[in-house]
Design a protein around this motif. Structure first.
Motif: not given
Length: 253
Positions: A1-18
């Motif tokens: 997984m690329s840095r951007q893919d990881a960022t996009d996936l985690l930015m889709g989460e609503k809470e911190g700590g994911v």
């Protein structure tokens, strides 16, 4: 997984700590801990180090015997603004075949129209790695498949397939991988523009009509070359070689 893919996936989460852990692209063998913190995603490098014939993992000034120990520690301690709360759900992407594909290389994954495939990795623009329902894996041509959303139901999929074109009536052929051993360096003309990820400092920016001096053809589809004084990599599907007899206007210097 690329840095951007990881960022996009985690930015889709609503809470911190994911969080998730991915392979480091820049340093083979190392990992990156990616965490949703406030309104951003932080990427922490995890170095794999050898100490007295033992493999250990270092993040910042902390050293751990294994990755589970590292993750357990940061479930109790803050990284920057949050501890680790839960791992991000694995995103599974499935596609459905629009046409039959028999395959021509031993690495190809043959399939039939209507087959459901799970995407493992998107190695190139035109060729991905996928797994079929029998558990077999291999390369598939992207133009032969389309996104499959199981929530839309089989009826919608069947209808879209019926409306699709057959392989003999004008579907887009993928840019086929080539095993031709061409003498390098050689010149290639850009046929498809590309703006690389801002984090990928070694990727070349491509504009249609640019002439690239190809210096290396890697089997993973990412070739290397020189363009406008910059050396870097680019997808082979975005260029086509300029035959020697058609080299008008190319300065070999």
């Amino acid at each position: 997984m690329s840095r951007q893919d990881a960022t996009d996936l985690l930015m889709g989460e609503k809470e911190g700590g994911v969080f998730l852990v991915r392979d480091s692209i820049s340093i083979q063998g190392d990992y990156v801990l990616c965490v949703r913190e406030d309104s951003k995603v932080s990427h922490y490098i995890i170095n794999r180090i050898q100490q007295n014939e033992q493999t250990k993992y270092r993040i910042g000034d902390q050293v751990f015997n294994d990755l589970p120990s590292l993750l357990a520690f940061y479930k109790l301690h803050y990284l920057d603004t949050t501890p680790l709360i839960r791992p991000a759900p694995r995103k599974v992407e499935t596609v459905i075949a629009k046409y039959d594909f028999d395959g021509s290389d031993q690495d190809d994954l043959p399939f039939r129209k209507g087959d459901i495939l799970t995407i493992i990795s998107k190695d190139e623009d035109q060729w991905w790695t996928a797994r079929n329902v029998q558990g077999q894996t291999g390369s598939i041509p992207v133009p032969y498949v389309q996104k499959f959303d199981s929530q839309q139901g089989i009826t919608c999929v069947t209808q879209s397939l019926r409306e699709g074109h057959s392989p003999t009536t004008g579907h887009i052929e993928p840019a086929k991988r080539t095993n031709v051993q061409r003498k390098l360096p050689a010149y290639a003309r850009v046929k498809q523009g590309r703006v690389p990820n801002a984090y990928d400092k070694t990727a070349l920016k491509l504009e249609v009509g640019d002439i690239i001096k190809v210096t290396k053809m890697n089997i993973n589809g990412q070739w290397e070359g020189e363009l406008n004084g910059k050396v870097g990599h680019f997808p082979f599907t975005h260029v086509e070689f300029v035959d020697s007899e058609n080299n008008d206007g190319i300065d070999d210097s």
